[in-house]
Motif scaffolding. Structure first.
Motif, PDB file in Angstrom:
ATOM      1  N   ARG A  65       1.008  -1.418   0.028  1.00 24.77           N
ATOM      2  CA  ARG A  65      -0.008  -0.270   0.138  1.00 24.77           C
ATOM      3  C   ARG A  65       1.179   1.099  -0.092  1.00 24.77           C
ATOM      4  NH1 ARG A  65      -3.774  -3.163   3.204  1.00 24.77           N
ATOM      5  NH2 ARG A  65      -2.076  -2.776   4.736  1.00 24.77           N
ATOM      6  N   THR A  66       2.107   1.103   0.470  1.00 25.56           N
ATOM      7  CA  THR A  66       3.115   2.199   0.348  1.00 25.56           C
ATOM      8  C   THR A  66       3.805   2.262  -0.835  1.00 25.56           C
ATOM      9  OG1 THR A  66       4.607   1.305   2.082  1.00 25.56           O
ATOM     10  CG2 THR A  66       2.512   2.233   2.930  1.00 25.56           C
ATOM     11  N   GLY A  67       4.103   1.016  -1.357  1.00 27.79           N
ATOM     12  CA  GLY A  67       5.027   1.100  -2.546  1.00 27.79           C
ATOM     13  C   GLY A  67       6.298   1.513  -1.576  1.00 27.79           C
ATOM     14  N   GLY A  68       6.154   0.224  -1.211  1.00 22.94           N
ATOM     15  CA  GLY A  68       7.668  -0.237  -0.110  1.00 22.94           C
ATOM     16  C   GLY A  68       7.940  -1.772  -1.114  1.00 22.94           C
ATOM     17  N   GLU A  69       9.296  -2.628  -0.664  1.00 23.13           N
ATOM     18  CA  GLU A  69       9.522  -3.703  -1.483  1.00 23.13           C
ATOM     19  C   GLU A  69       9.804  -4.611  -0.492  1.00 23.13           C
ATOM     20  OE1 GLU A  69      13.651  -5.106  -3.261  1.00 23.13           O
ATOM     21  OE2 GLU A  69      13.553  -3.219  -3.008  1.00 23.13           O
ATOM     22  N   LEU A  70       9.433  -5.625  -0.502  1.00 23.25           N
ATOM     23  CA  LEU A  70       9.429  -6.651   0.669  1.00 23.25           C
ATOM     24  C   LEU A  70      10.900  -7.894   0.247  1.00 23.25           C
ATOM     25  CD1 LEU A  70       8.209  -8.895   3.102  1.00 23.25           C
ATOM     26  CD2 LEU A  70       6.911 -10.007   0.827  1.00 23.25           C
ATOM     27  N   ILE A  71      11.459  -7.620   1.271  1.00 21.23           N
ATOM     28  CA  ILE A  71      12.489  -7.874   1.290  1.00 21.23           C
ATOM     29  C   ILE A  71      12.593  -9.671   1.849  1.00 21.23           C
ATOM     30  CG2 ILE A  71      15.556  -8.203   1.751  1.00 21.23           C
ATOM     31  CD1 ILE A  71      14.674  -5.524  -0.003  1.00 21.23           C
ATOM     32  N   SER A  72      12.539  -9.900   3.219  1.00 24.46           N
ATOM     33  CA  SER A  72      12.042 -11.033   3.369  1.00 24.46           C
ATOM     34  C   SER A  72      10.989 -11.238   4.265  1.00 24.46           C
ATOM     35  CB  SER A  72      13.443 -11.114   4.119  1.00 24.46           C
ATOM     36  OG  SER A  72      13.562 -13.052   4.632  1.00 24.46           O
ATOM     37  N   SER A  73      10.845 -12.384   5.020  1.00 29.05           N
ATOM     38  CA  SER A  73      10.158 -12.682   5.826  1.00 29.05           C
ATOM     39  C   SER A  73       9.921 -14.252   6.406  1.00 29.05           C
ATOM     40  CB  SER A  73       8.386 -12.486   5.869  1.00 29.05           C
ATOM     41  OG  SER A  73       8.055 -13.746   4.910  1.00 29.05           O
ATOM     42  N   ASN A  74      10.145 -14.500   7.451  1.00 24.13           N
ATOM     43  CA  ASN A  74      10.224 -15.497   8.494  1.00 24.13           C
ATOM     44  C   ASN A  74       9.473 -15.828   9.831  1.00 24.13           C
ATOM     45  OD1 ASN A  74      11.399 -18.109   8.744  1.00 24.13           O
ATOM     46  ND2 ASN A  74      13.877 -16.992   9.931  1.00 24.13           N
ATOM     47  N   ILE A  75       9.143 -17.067   9.987  1.00 25.02           N
ATOM     48  CA  ILE A  75       8.306 -17.472  11.381  1.00 25.02           C
ATOM     49  C   ILE A  75       9.216 -18.481  11.865  1.00 25.02           C
ATOM     50  CG2 ILE A  75       6.593 -18.451  12.755  1.00 25.02           C
ATOM     51  CD1 ILE A  75       4.876 -17.894   9.510  1.00 25.02           C
TER      52      ILE A  75
END
Length: 87
Positions: A65-75
Protein backbone atom coordinates in the motif's frame (compact mmCIF):
# COMPACT_ATOMS: atom_id res chain seq x y z
CA UNK A 1 8.03 -16.93 23.60
CA UNK A 2 5.99 -19.32 21.48
CA UNK A 3 6.92 -17.94 18.04
CA UNK A 4 8.86 -15.09 16.45
CA UNK A 5 7.79 -13.51 13.17
CA UNK A 6 9.81 -11.12 11.02
CA UNK A 7 8.97 -8.97 8.02
CA UNK A 8 11.79 -7.05 6.34
CA UNK A 9 11.07 -4.19 3.93
CA UNK A 10 12.95 -1.50 2.09
CA UNK A 11 11.32 1.63 3.57
CA UNK A 12 10.43 2.69 7.09
CA UNK A 13 6.94 3.69 5.99
CA UNK A 14 6.35 0.23 4.48
CA UNK A 15 7.60 -1.42 7.68
CA UNK A 16 5.26 0.70 9.80
CA UNK A 17 2.34 -0.16 7.50
CA UNK A 18 3.22 -3.85 7.82
CA UNK A 19 3.49 -3.57 11.62
CA UNK A 20 0.15 -1.79 11.90
CA UNK A 21 -1.57 -4.45 9.82
CA UNK A 22 0.17 -7.27 11.69
CA UNK A 23 -0.93 -6.07 15.13
CA UNK A 24 -4.50 -5.50 13.92
CA UNK A 25 -4.74 -8.91 12.22
CA UNK A 26 -3.62 -11.07 15.13
CA UNK A 27 -2.78 -11.04 18.81
CA UNK A 28 0.96 -10.35 18.50
CA UNK A 29 3.31 -8.01 20.34
CA UNK A 30 6.10 -5.92 18.88
CA UNK A 31 9.55 -7.11 19.98
CA UNK A 32 11.64 -4.67 17.97
CA UNK A 33 11.84 -2.59 14.83
CA UNK A 34 15.42 -2.74 13.55
CA UNK A 35 16.83 -0.28 11.03
CA UNK A 36 19.43 -2.37 9.24
CA UNK A 37 20.72 0.27 6.82
CA UNK A 38 20.22 1.24 3.18
CA UNK A 39 16.55 1.75 3.94
CA UNK A 40 16.01 -1.83 5.12
CA UNK A 41 13.82 -2.17 8.21
CA UNK A 42 12.88 -5.39 10.01
CA UNK A 43 9.74 -5.69 12.14
CA UNK A 44 9.86 -8.47 14.75
CA UNK A 45 6.75 -9.69 16.56
CA UNK A 46 5.98 -12.49 18.99
CA UNK A 47 2.93 -14.46 20.05
CA UNK A 48 1.48 -17.92 19.63
CA UNK A 49 2.37 -19.77 16.43
CA UNK A 50 -1.00 -19.32 14.71
CA UNK A 51 -1.17 -15.60 15.52
CA UNK A 52 2.39 -14.95 14.34
CA UNK A 53 1.76 -16.90 11.12
CA UNK A 54 -1.38 -14.87 10.40
CA UNK A 55 0.38 -11.61 11.26
CA UNK A 56 3.37 -12.29 9.00
CA UNK A 57 1.12 -13.24 6.08
CA UNK A 58 -0.78 -9.97 6.56
CA UNK A 59 2.45 -7.97 6.88
CA UNK A 60 3.85 -9.49 3.69
CA UNK A 61 1.05 -7.92 1.65
CA UNK A 62 0.42 -4.73 3.66
CA UNK A 63 3.67 -3.05 2.65
CA UNK A 64 2.44 -2.78 -0.96
CA UNK A 65 0.00 0.00 0.00
CA UNK A 66 2.98 2.31 0.48
CA UNK A 67 5.01 1.22 -2.53
CA UNK A 68 7.63 -0.42 -0.35
CA UNK A 69 9.55 -3.55 -1.27
CA UNK A 70 9.34 -6.82 0.66
CA UNK A 71 12.87 -8.11 1.23
CA UNK A 72 12.19 -11.16 3.37
CA UNK A 73 9.91 -12.74 5.96
CA UNK A 74 10.26 -15.63 8.37
CA UNK A 75 8.47 -17.40 11.22
CA UNK A 76 10.35 -19.28 13.92
CA UNK A 77 8.00 -21.50 15.95
CA UNK A 78 9.20 -22.35 19.47
CA UNK A 79 12.55 -20.52 19.21
CA UNK A 80 15.51 -21.54 21.33
CA UNK A 81 15.71 -19.51 24.55
CA UNK A 82 19.09 -18.10 23.47
CA UNK A 83 17.44 -16.13 20.67
CA UNK A 84 15.70 -13.86 23.17
CA UNK A 85 19.10 -12.50 24.25
CA UNK A 86 19.80 -11.42 20.67
CA UNK A 87 16.44 -9.74 20.23
Amino acid sequence: MEAIGMVETRSLVAALEALDSMTKAANVQLVDLKKVGSGIVTVIVTGDVAAVSAAVETGKTAHTRTGGELISSNIIPRPHSGLSMIL
